[in-house]
Design an enzyme around this catalytic site. Structure first.
Site, mmCIF file in Angstrom:
data_model
loop_
_atom_site.group_PDB
_atom_site.id
_atom_site.type_symbol
_atom_site.label_atom_id
_atom_site.label_comp_id
_atom_site.label_asym_id
_atom_site.label_seq_id
_atom_site.Cartn_x
_atom_site.Cartn_y
_atom_site.Cartn_z
ATOM 1 N N HIS A 10 -5.162 -3.384 -3.015
ATOM 2 C CA HIS A 10 -4.746 -2.464 -4.074
ATOM 3 C C HIS A 10 -4.532 -3.152 -5.423
ATOM 4 C CE1 HIS A 10 -4.297 0.736 -1.118
ATOM 5 N NE2 HIS A 10 -3.824 -0.207 -0.319
ATOM 6 N N LYS A 35 -11.621 0.886 -2.598
ATOM 7 C CA LYS A 35 -10.483 1.421 -3.344
ATOM 8 C C LYS A 35 -10.870 1.436 -4.830
ATOM 9 C CE LYS A 35 -7.278 0.658 0.392
ATOM 10 N NZ LYS A 35 -8.231 0.424 1.480
ATOM 11 N N SER A 79 0.801 -1.224 0.000
ATOM 12 C CA SER A 79 0.000 0.000 0.000
ATOM 13 C C SER A 79 0.832 1.272 0.000
ATOM 14 C CB SER A 79 -0.950 -0.008 1.193
ATOM 15 O OG SER A 79 -0.244 -0.171 2.399
#
Ligand SMILES: Cc1ncc(COP(=O)(O)O)c(C=O)c1O
Length: 403
Positions: free
Chosen positions: A217, A249, A189
């Site tokens: 991610h 995200k 991250s």
């Protein structure tokens, strides 16, 4: 009886953090559309969000949210196992399982809760308190929620050198005979690099450990149909049975899920306290997330390709002006500055030019490795990216050995 004063201790810690120049401060966004934020009456272009595909303000998601809220109300009203589990949740779980190629998925309210819950279930179920000898082997740069999950579960946490599959193997070899989970971020991250998943899967197979990948991610961004970093690496569900993805995200919503074999997921449902004892996400949010999954999966607007092109443009531009970007091919493109004060100064200079890039300092990253965690999104335009590069060139004169 006198005791140490908890409030005084908190106050002293806060003061020490302030004196070290590491105090964290909230900034309130008044409005946001795409990559634009209005903050303190000024428009800033956001280059630090995780809305990688720009789906957070997509009309399909907004319509799905509104329609479902009009039909089902706002709150779910209860925990999943009480009366809060709605057919929108069930449908979303099925679609997430199908997307990631697994038998079953289970929704959690946040990624942190998913990681804590998985570790509670794996390490605590059937283990009397204080008798836990299981190992949790983790990359040194894993997200805080994986580290905390291991620590709170009472397992023995061993951290190996970043992205070093041989070091992970050694940690397991040195503790033969003990049950072990190897947990890693799929995409790190704060660094943006991708874990050596093929090598880690091999290590787990050889050493009899269970691989758990947090793909917060990677999901939506990497791999065929955006199915994530495991798909991209060609690591099959047989070799990496359990994965976690977040919905706040690339999917532009909120929440998280864990996916894997149906019986394992049912075990997690039974024993993950962060699943059992909390209110289910709003069903309307699940409906919006279903719209996001469709868009991320089929990508009719070519958002993944646009994001890739933005990453290439930004890296090329950074190289041309000698910016020392870290080696990352993902949407996370950190610029290492080292000193926390310097990172704050560069962030302030960018802000003055209309770019929002929050400085990341210790303890989120190791001391001395403060950075700007620049992130790119399909919502950005080429003009905005070039503008950021221009502002960076002015705020952060070239250093030797750049990108
Ligand atoms: C790798 C990783 N895992 C888990 C999380 C937590 O996810 P959430 O924001 O949904 O709690 C984050 C992000 O913040 C993350 O970067």
């Amino acid at each position: 009886m006198t005791r140490p004063d908890l409030l005084a201790r908190l106050h002293a810690s806060r003061l020490a953090r302030d004196q070290a120049g590491l105090l964290r401060r909230l900034r309130t966004v008044d409005e946001r559309t795409g990559a634009i934020r209005r903050v303190d009456g000024r428009q800033l272009i956001d280059f630090c969000s995780n809305d990688y595909l720009g789906l957070a303000s997509h009309p399909d998601l907004i319509d799905a949210l509104g329609t479902a809220a009009a039909r089902d109300g706002v709150g779910s009203g209860a925990a999943h196992l009480v009366s809060g589990h709605h057919r929108e949740h069930a449908a979303l779980e099925e679609e997430l399982a199908d997307w990631t190629g697994r038998e079953r998925a289970l929704l959690f309210s946040t990624g942190i809760m998913a990681n804590l819950g998985v570790m509670q279930a794996l390490f605590n179920a059937g283990t009397p308190p204080g008798r836990n000898t299981a190992l949790c082997v983790q990359d040194r740069l894993n997200h805080a929620s994986l580290i905390d999950g291991a620590q709170l579960s009472g397992s023995r946490l061993l951290r190996y050198a970043h992205a070093d599959a041989d070091a992970a193997r050694q940690a397991l070899r040195a503790n033969e005979g003990q049950a072990a989970l190897l947990a890693t971020d799929g995409v790190f991250s704060m660094d943006g690099d991708v874990a050596p998943l093929t090598a880690l899967a091999r290590v787990c197979k050889d050493e009899g450990a269970l691989l758990y990948v947090d793909d917060a991610h990677g999901l939506g961004v990497l791999g065929v149909a955006g199915a994530g970093s495991l798909t991209e690496a060609g690591v099959s569900p047989a070799d990496a049975p359990l994965m976690m993805g977040t919905l706040g995200k690339a999917l532009g919503c909120a929440g998280a899920f864990v996916a894997g074999p149906a019986d394992v997921i049912d075990g997690i449902l039974q024993f993950a306290r962060t699943y059992v004892y909390t209110t289910a996400l709003p069903p309307a949010l699940a409906a919006a997330t279903r719209a996001a999954v469709r868009l991320a999966r089929l990508d009719p607007e070519g958002r993944r390709e646009r994001l890739c092109a933005h990453v290439a443009r930004f890296r090329q531009g950074a190289k041309a002006i000698g910016l020392p970007l870290m080696p990352s091919r993902t949407a996370i493109q950190p610029l290492m500055l080292g000193d926390a004060d310097r990172a704050m100064a560069v962030a302030a200079a960018l802000d003055a030019q209309g770019y929002l890039v929050t400085a990341i300092r210790a303890p989120t990253v190791p001391p001395g490795s403060a950075r700007l965690r620049i992130t790119l999104s399909a919502a950005h335009t080429n003009v905005q990216i070039d503008g950021l590069l221009g502002a960076l060139a002015a705020a952060c004169p070239a250093s030797p050995g750049g990108a």
